[in-house]
Each structure stands twice: as structure tokens, then as C-alpha cells.
Design a protein around this motif. Structure first.
Motif, PDB file in Angstrom:
ATOM      1  N   GLU A  17       8.457  -9.875  -9.694  1.00  0.00           N
ATOM      2  CA  GLU A  17       8.909 -11.263  -9.661  1.00  0.00           C
ATOM      3  C   GLU A  17       8.512 -11.982 -10.963  1.00  0.00           C
ATOM      4  O   GLU A  17       9.289 -12.768 -11.508  1.00  0.00           O
ATOM      5  N   ASN A  18       7.302 -11.689 -11.447  1.00  0.00           N
ATOM      6  CA  ASN A  18       6.857 -12.297 -12.707  1.00  0.00           C
ATOM      7  C   ASN A  18       7.794 -11.920 -13.859  1.00  0.00           C
ATOM      8  O   ASN A  18       8.150 -12.769 -14.682  1.00  0.00           O
ATOM      9  N   LEU A  19       8.199 -10.646 -13.919  1.00  0.00           N
ATOM     10  CA  LEU A  19       9.110 -10.221 -14.981  1.00  0.00           C
ATOM     11  C   LEU A  19      10.473 -10.893 -14.832  1.00  0.00           C
ATOM     12  O   LEU A  19      11.051 -11.355 -15.823  1.00  0.00           O
ATOM     13  N   HIS A  20      10.985 -10.953 -13.599  1.00  0.00           N
ATOM     14  CA  HIS A  20      12.273 -11.611 -13.375  1.00  0.00           C
ATOM     15  C   HIS A  20      12.208 -13.084 -13.799  1.00  0.00           C
ATOM     16  O   HIS A  20      13.137 -13.599 -14.432  1.00  0.00           O
ATOM     17  N   THR A  21      11.112 -13.764 -13.445  1.00  0.00           N
ATOM     18  CA  THR A  21      10.946 -15.167 -13.816  1.00  0.00           C
ATOM     19  C   THR A  21      10.918 -15.322 -15.329  1.00  0.00           C
ATOM     20  O   THR A  21      11.581 -16.200 -15.891  1.00  0.00           O
ATOM     21  N   ALA A  22      10.162 -14.465 -16.007  1.00  0.00           N
ATOM     22  CA  ALA A  22      10.074 -14.539 -17.471  1.00  0.00           C
ATOM     23  C   ALA A  22      11.440 -14.296 -18.111  1.00  0.00           C
ATOM     24  O   ALA A  22      11.828 -15.006 -19.050  1.00  0.00           O
ATOM     25  N   ILE A  23      12.182 -13.324 -17.610  1.00  0.00           N
ATOM     26  CA  ILE A  23      13.506 -13.014 -18.170  1.00  0.00           C
ATOM     27  C   ILE A  23      14.457 -14.194 -17.965  1.00  0.00           C
ATOM     28  O   ILE A  23      15.218 -14.564 -18.868  1.00  0.00           O
ATOM     29  N   THR A  24      14.391 -14.822 -16.803  1.00  0.00           N
ATOM     30  CA  THR A  24      15.214 -16.012 -16.544  1.00  0.00           C
ATOM     31  C   THR A  24      14.860 -17.130 -17.514  1.00  0.00           C
ATOM     32  O   THR A  24      15.746 -17.779 -18.088  1.00  0.00           O
ATOM     33  N   GLU A  25      13.565 -17.353 -17.716  1.00  0.00           N
ATOM     34  CA  GLU A  25      13.114 -18.411 -18.635  1.00  0.00           C
ATOM     35  C   GLU A  25      13.518 -18.099 -20.077  1.00  0.00           C
ATOM     36  O   GLU A  25      13.905 -18.999 -20.828  1.00  0.00           O
ATOM     37  N   ILE A  26      13.432 -16.842 -20.476  1.00  0.00           N
ATOM     38  CA  ILE A  26      13.880 -16.445 -21.814  1.00  0.00           C
ATOM     39  C   ILE A  26      15.361 -16.765 -21.970  1.00  0.00           C
ATOM     40  O   ILE A  26      15.784 -17.299 -22.998  1.00  0.00           O
ATOM     41  N   GLN A  71       6.840 -19.323 -30.388  1.00  0.00           N
ATOM     42  CA  GLN A  71       6.397 -20.546 -29.715  1.00  0.00           C
ATOM     43  C   GLN A  71       7.004 -20.675 -28.325  1.00  0.00           C
ATOM     44  O   GLN A  71       6.322 -21.079 -27.373  1.00  0.00           O
ATOM     45  N   LEU A  72       8.263 -20.297 -28.187  1.00  0.00           N
ATOM     46  CA  LEU A  72       8.929 -20.392 -26.885  1.00  0.00           C
ATOM     47  C   LEU A  72       8.385 -19.346 -25.900  1.00  0.00           C
ATOM     48  O   LEU A  72       8.222 -19.649 -24.712  1.00  0.00           O
ATOM     49  N   THR A  73       8.101 -18.129 -26.373  1.00  0.00           N
ATOM     50  CA  THR A  73       7.531 -17.129 -25.462  1.00  0.00           C
ATOM     51  C   THR A  73       6.138 -17.559 -25.004  1.00  0.00           C
ATOM     52  O   THR A  73       5.785 -17.373 -23.842  1.00  0.00           O
ATOM     53  N   GLN A  74       5.373 -18.156 -25.900  1.00  0.00           N
ATOM     54  CA  GLN A  74       4.047 -18.641 -25.517  1.00  0.00           C
ATOM     55  C   GLN A  74       4.153 -19.795 -24.522  1.00  0.00           C
ATOM     56  O   GLN A  74       3.338 -19.908 -23.605  1.00  0.00           O
ATOM     57  N   LYS A  75       5.174 -20.631 -24.680  1.00  0.00           N
ATOM     58  CA  LYS A  75       5.409 -21.726 -23.729  1.00  0.00           C
ATOM     59  C   LYS A  75       5.713 -21.159 -22.338  1.00  0.00           C
ATOM     60  O   LYS A  75       5.204 -21.647 -21.326  1.00  0.00           O
ATOM     61  N   ARG A  78       2.502 -19.775 -20.790  1.00  0.00           N
ATOM     62  CA  ARG A  78       1.651 -20.870 -20.284  1.00  0.00           C
ATOM     63  C   ARG A  78       2.228 -21.449 -18.996  1.00  0.00           C
ATOM     64  O   ARG A  78       1.493 -21.708 -18.041  1.00  0.00           O
ATOM     65  N   LYS A  79       3.547 -21.667 -18.977  1.00  0.00           N
ATOM     66  CA  LYS A  79       4.204 -22.223 -17.784  1.00  0.00           C
ATOM     67  C   LYS A  79       3.983 -21.322 -16.572  1.00  0.00           C
ATOM     68  O   LYS A  79       3.836 -21.801 -15.452  1.00  0.00           O
ATOM     69  N   MET A  80       3.948 -20.013 -16.816  1.00  0.00           N
ATOM     70  CA  MET A  80       3.770 -19.061 -15.714  1.00  0.00           C
ATOM     71  C   MET A  80       2.299 -18.860 -15.344  1.00  0.00           C
ATOM     72  O   MET A  80       1.997 -18.115 -14.424  1.00  0.00           O
ATOM     73  N   GLY A  81       1.384 -19.498 -16.088  1.00  0.00           N
ATOM     74  CA  GLY A  81      -0.021 -19.447 -15.709  1.00  0.00           C
ATOM     75  C   GLY A  81      -0.926 -18.622 -16.595  1.00  0.00           C
ATOM     76  O   GLY A  81      -2.096 -18.438 -16.275  1.00  0.00           O
ATOM     77  N   ARG A  82      -0.410 -18.134 -17.707  1.00  0.00           N
ATOM     78  CA  ARG A  82      -1.270 -17.363 -18.612  1.00  0.00           C
ATOM     79  C   ARG A  82      -2.091 -18.337 -19.444  1.00  0.00           C
ATOM     80  O   ARG A  82      -1.555 -19.191 -20.137  1.00  0.00           O
ATOM     81  N   GLY A  83      -3.402 -18.144 -19.403  1.00  0.00           N
ATOM     82  CA  GLY A  83      -4.289 -19.057 -20.107  1.00  0.00           C
ATOM     83  C   GLY A  83      -4.511 -18.705 -21.559  1.00  0.00           C
ATOM     84  O   GLY A  83      -4.363 -19.534 -22.443  1.00  0.00           O
ATOM     85  N   LYS A  84      -4.860 -17.457 -21.830  1.00  0.00           N
ATOM     86  CA  LYS A  84      -5.200 -17.099 -23.203  1.00  0.00           C
ATOM     87  C   LYS A  84      -4.546 -15.786 -23.588  1.00  0.00           C
ATOM     88  O   LYS A  84      -4.308 -14.922 -22.763  1.00  0.00           O
ATOM     89  N   LYS A  85      -4.243 -15.682 -24.881  1.00  0.00           N
ATOM     90  CA  LYS A  85      -3.678 -14.451 -25.423  1.00  0.00           C
ATOM     91  C   LYS A  85      -4.822 -13.500 -25.759  1.00  0.00           C
ATOM     92  O   LYS A  85      -5.947 -13.915 -25.995  1.00  0.00           O
ATOM     93  N   SER A  86      -4.506 -12.217 -25.805  1.00  0.00           N
ATOM     94  CA  SER A  86      -5.476 -11.213 -26.218  1.00  0.00           C
ATOM     95  C   SER A  86      -5.723 -11.364 -27.711  1.00  0.00           C
ATOM     96  O   SER A  86      -4.790 -11.487 -28.492  1.00  0.00           O
ATOM     97  N   ILE A  95      -0.841 -12.415 -15.930  1.00  0.00           N
ATOM     98  CA  ILE A  95       0.328 -12.619 -15.083  1.00  0.00           C
ATOM     99  C   ILE A  95       1.605 -12.279 -15.846  1.00  0.00           C
ATOM    100  O   ILE A  95       2.560 -11.768 -15.273  1.00  0.00           O
ATOM    101  N   ILE A  96       1.611 -12.553 -17.158  1.00  0.00           N
ATOM    102  CA  ILE A  96       2.775 -12.224 -17.981  1.00  0.00           C
ATOM    103  C   ILE A  96       2.323 -12.068 -19.428  1.00  0.00           C
ATOM    104  O   ILE A  96       1.414 -12.764 -19.883  1.00  0.00           O
ATOM    105  N   ASP A  97       2.959 -11.126 -20.093  1.00  0.00           N
ATOM    106  CA  ASP A  97       2.746 -10.925 -21.517  1.00  0.00           C
ATOM    107  C   ASP A  97       4.120 -10.679 -22.123  1.00  0.00           C
ATOM    108  O   ASP A  97       4.866  -9.826 -21.632  1.00  0.00           O
ATOM    109  N   ILE A  98       4.470 -11.456 -23.125  1.00  0.00           N
ATOM    110  CA  ILE A  98       5.758 -11.300 -23.802  1.00  0.00           C
ATOM    111  C   ILE A  98       5.473 -11.077 -25.279  1.00  0.00           C
ATOM    112  O   ILE A  98       4.843 -11.917 -25.925  1.00  0.00           O
ATOM    113  N   ASP A  99       5.916  -9.944 -25.797  1.00  0.00           N
ATOM    114  CA  ASP A  99       5.726  -9.616 -27.208  1.00  0.00           C
ATOM    115  C   ASP A  99       7.070  -9.440 -27.894  1.00  0.00           C
ATOM    116  O   ASP A  99       7.974  -8.799 -27.342  1.00  0.00           O
ATOM    117  N   ILE A 100       7.176  -9.977 -29.092  1.00  0.00           N
ATOM    118  CA  ILE A 100       8.352  -9.739 -29.924  1.00  0.00           C
ATOM    119  C   ILE A 100       8.159  -8.377 -30.583  1.00  0.00           C
ATOM    120  O   ILE A 100       7.149  -8.145 -31.249  1.00  0.00           O
TER     121      ILE A 100
END
Length: 145
Positions: A17-26, A71-75, A78-86, A95-100
Motif C-alpha cells: 500500500e505504501n508503494l502504491h500511495t507513493a506511485i500515485t503521489e509521484i 525536492q518533490l520525492t522528499q515531500k 515526509r507526507k507519508m511519514g518518513r522523518g529522516k533520510k539515511s 515507511i517509504i524510500d524514493i531514490d532517483i
């Protein structure tokens, strides 16, 4: 129009569900998602965790610059609840990690943005889904000739 390839991963909550949500937001914020890999369940990489990951790759068409896409992937994260990047190779559950991974055929080498992604070839959980969508794209292009 630019073509950007991204890797997505989640190992907390409802991973699919997290991946589906991220893909929709992208699709809403960055651009049309034109290709998506299947989801792969993988072991954590670079740290120990009892939580398995679900990973995927997508191809997106965008009018944004690489910096804007970051910037948009980081947004979205954050919206999905990720606090800090590695940072500095210190990985943790997320909860989600998006890498270019790739952006057109350009290279970017900035402290917080590296394209192509410098570690992608070391990570099967990135390369397997990326190869899947690249092969599908190549098959489509070959059949059109």
C-alpha cells in the motif's frame, strides 16, 4: 519532457500500500508514471532489521529538473511519514524510500544528489526491478519498428 527512473522501497506498515500511495503521489506531483515493475520482497540491505522490504522501480515523464524531482520525492516521503533520510551509510527501517536512479542521460554530482545513483549496481533490489522495466521498454520499442 524528461524521463526519470526511480526506485521505491518500504519495510514498515502495509508495504505494498505504501508503494502504491507513493506511485500515485509521484503521478500527481512529478509526472505521468509510464512504466512500473512488479513488487519484489527483499531482505534489508546495509543494516539489520526483522522487517522485509517491498521494492519496485518506475519510469516517469516529467517537466521538472533533477533538483525539483528530488525536492518533490522528499515531500512525498515526509507526507507519508518518513522523518529522516539515511545519511553516511546509516540505514534504518522506513515507511517509504524514493531514490532517483537515472534522469535522461545526464550526470549530476552534488552533495545531496547523485545521478546515476552511485550504489544502484550494488543493489539487486534496485537492479532487478529496473531491468524489468528497461527490458519491457526495449521490447516495446523493438516491436514498433
Amino acid at each position: 519532457m524528461h524521463t526519470v527512473y526511480m526506485s521505491l522501497g518500504s519495510n514498515l506498515g502495509n508495504r505494498e500500500e505504501n508503494l502504491h500511495t507513493a506511485i500515485t503521489e509521484i503521478g500527481k506531483l512529478i509526472g505521468e508514471v509510464v512504466r512500473q515493475s512488479t513488487f519484489y520482497v527483499t531482505e534489508p540491505w546495509g543494516f539489520k532489521s526483522e522487517n522485509l522490504f517491498t521494492n519496485a522501480a518506475i519510469c516517469c515523464h516529467t517537466v521538472h529538473t533533477p533538483r525539483e524531482v528530488l525536492q518533490l520525492t522528499q515531500k512525498i516521503e515526509r507526507k507519508m511519514g518518513r522523518g529522516k533520510k539515511s545519511i553516511g551509510g546509516q540505514y534504518h527501517d522506513r515507511i517509504i524510500d524514493i531514490d532517483i536512479l537515472l534522469f535522461d542521460d545526464i550526470s549530476v554530482d552534488e552533495p545531496d544528489l547523485k545521478i546515476p545513483h552511485p550504489l544502484m549496481h550494488e543493489r539487486d533490489f534496485v537492479m532487478k526491478p529496473l531491468r524489468e522495466i528497461l527490458q519491457a521498454e526495449n521490447s516495446k520499442n523493438t516491436s514498433l519498428k
